[in-house]
Design a protein around this motif. Structure first.
Motif, mmCIF file in Angstrom:
data_model
loop_
_atom_site.group_PDB
_atom_site.id
_atom_site.type_symbol
_atom_site.label_atom_id
_atom_site.label_comp_id
_atom_site.label_asym_id
_atom_site.label_seq_id
_atom_site.Cartn_x
_atom_site.Cartn_y
_atom_site.Cartn_z
ATOM 1 N N SER A 177 0.783 -1.243 -0.159
ATOM 2 C CA SER A 177 0.223 -0.004 -0.023
ATOM 3 C C SER A 177 1.005 1.282 0.075
ATOM 4 O O SER A 177 0.380 2.271 -0.081
ATOM 5 N N GLU A 199 4.915 -0.253 -10.596
ATOM 6 C CA GLU A 199 4.246 -0.731 -9.350
ATOM 7 C C GLU A 199 3.248 -1.871 -10.062
ATOM 8 O O GLU A 199 2.401 -1.620 -11.041
ATOM 9 N N ASN A 201 0.123 -3.815 -8.579
ATOM 10 C CA ASN A 201 -0.704 -3.709 -7.400
ATOM 11 C C ASN A 201 -2.073 -3.958 -7.631
ATOM 12 O O ASN A 201 -2.517 -3.582 -8.601
ATOM 13 N N LEU A 202 -3.034 -4.453 -6.652
ATOM 14 C CA LEU A 202 -4.355 -4.421 -6.903
ATOM 15 C C LEU A 202 -5.101 -3.148 -7.427
ATOM 16 O O LEU A 202 -5.850 -3.149 -8.457
ATOM 17 N N GLU A 203 -4.510 -2.246 -6.537
ATOM 18 C CA GLU A 203 -5.094 -0.769 -6.989
ATOM 19 C C GLU A 203 -3.950 0.443 -6.733
ATOM 20 O O GLU A 203 -3.043 -0.059 -6.369
ATOM 21 N N PRO A 204 -4.148 1.332 -7.165
ATOM 22 C CA PRO A 204 -3.210 2.204 -7.042
ATOM 23 C C PRO A 204 -2.641 2.518 -5.530
ATOM 24 O O PRO A 204 -3.554 2.655 -4.526
ATOM 25 N N SER A 205 -1.550 2.496 -5.242
ATOM 26 C CA SER A 205 -1.076 2.494 -3.647
ATOM 27 C C SER A 205 -0.837 3.964 -3.421
ATOM 28 O O SER A 205 -1.190 4.897 -4.375
ATOM 29 N N SER A 208 1.463 5.697 -5.697
ATOM 30 C CA SER A 208 1.490 5.291 -7.058
ATOM 31 C C SER A 208 2.041 6.376 -8.030
ATOM 32 O O SER A 208 2.643 6.247 -8.819
ATOM 33 N N SER A 214 2.471 1.830 -13.841
ATOM 34 C CA SER A 214 1.752 0.849 -12.857
ATOM 35 C C SER A 214 0.858 -0.010 -13.594
ATOM 36 O O SER A 214 0.410 0.213 -14.735
ATOM 37 N N ARG A 215 0.659 -1.268 -13.094
ATOM 38 C CA ARG A 215 -0.147 -2.025 -13.557
ATOM 39 C C ARG A 215 -1.015 -2.771 -12.447
ATOM 40 O O ARG A 215 -0.669 -2.915 -11.386
ATOM 41 N N HIS A 216 -2.407 -2.499 -12.609
ATOM 42 C CA HIS A 216 -3.245 -2.965 -11.526
ATOM 43 C C HIS A 216 -3.998 -4.082 -11.773
ATOM 44 O O HIS A 216 -4.645 -4.437 -12.604
#
Ligand code: BV8
Length: 233
Positions: A177, A199, A201-205, A208, A214-216
């Protein structure tokens, strides 16, 4: 032949989420069940050692009920097949990177399966409960604590981590996170060194905006895909 990249990878609780290990800040996560200051600080341990030892005993026991997932296995494949420099730093205290096949893992916040004796200050491999105050395997005093880094304590091997960040070409953050320092600041160290930053991650940290890319989505999908790109050259 493109110059092989020096890669630093940071993982957090999101890489173990699909194995069934609670993350800290998702709904119903660890920090909803307990107040941080009660179970993850030296003050909390001094105030109520039974509560803290029981909290970590429960999490250590939970490790026996879960398995590594495709994200852990993909990072082990990277270790086995990538001939460039690679450092895997994890904030996680679980052993799933190792059970997924990784052999070189830097646990900056310690490990559930390690005991620290507050008398002789020695560490021992540990997988039993601590709440019944078992003796230290080395000095026999009944003064063991979980070998984890609590808030206000210095994370492990910080010099080694900063040295790697200062010379890396690529920094990849997976399943965190970006809420806890100094780990949350690693992306800025890497950028200052001119590294590419990614990054997953499931969602933007929370951090981010510091990442060039970033890839979510789910780590079990994003990490094997990314490792395939790196190994595919
Ligand atoms: C220190 C170990 C200095 C024990 C942990 C104000 C500003 C800046 C800093 C501070 C400040 N006030 C205090 C500080 C310092 C403090 C801090 O950062 N506080 C925060 C709250 C502001 N930091 C410290 O105290 C650190 N020490 O600074 O020392 C010092 C200097 C000199 C001398 C002495 C000391 C120590 C911090 C370590 C604390 N210990 N854990 C244990 O595990 O119980 S922290 C704990 O939270 C974890 O270890 C982890 O590191 C951290 C962050 O959690 P995450 O791993 O990111 O998990 P989270 O649930 O938050 O997020 C999961 C993510 O995964 C989410 O984004 C989610 O979307 C994603 N996800 C979920 N499922 C999936 C997924 N992604 C992909 N796929 C999925 N399936």
């Amino acid at each position: 032949m493109t110059e092989l990249k020096r890669i630093v990878i940071l993982t957090g609780a999101g890489v173990s989420a699909e194995s069934g290990i609670d993350t800290f800040r998702s709904a119903g996560g660890l920090w909803e069940q307990h107040k941080v200051e009660d179970v993850a600080t030296p003050e909390g341990f001094a105030r109520d050692p039974d509560l803290v030892l029981g909290f970590y005993d429960m999490r250590r026991e939970a490790l026996t009920q879960v398995e590594a997932n495709d994200a852990h296995r993909a990072l082990a494949r990277l270790e086995a097949e990538y001939s460039g420099e690679r450092l895997l730093v994890t904030q996680n205290v679980d052993d799933l990177h190792e059970r997924g096949g990784s052999t070189q893992v830097l646990h900056m916040h310690g490990e559930l399966k390690s005991a620290l004796c507050t008398s002789c200050e020695m560490r021992s491999a540990w997988d039993a409960p601590m709440v019944d105050r078992p003796p230290c395997p080395i000095c026999r005093a009944s003064t063991l604590r979980p070998d984890v880094v609590w808030f206000g304590e210095m994370p492990y091997q910080m010099e080694r981590i900063y040295a790697a960040l200062a010379t890396c070409d690529l920094f990849v953050s997976i399943g965190t996170s970006g809420a806890v320092y100094p780990a949350a600041g690693f992306v800025q160290e890497a950028r200052a060194a001119g590294a590419q930053t990614l990054e997953l991650n499931l969602e933007p940290s929370e951090g981010s905006h510091h990442f060039a890319q970033s890839r979510h989505g789910l780590a079990s999908e994003l990490v094997p895909e990314w490792v395939g790109e790196i190994l595919g050259g």
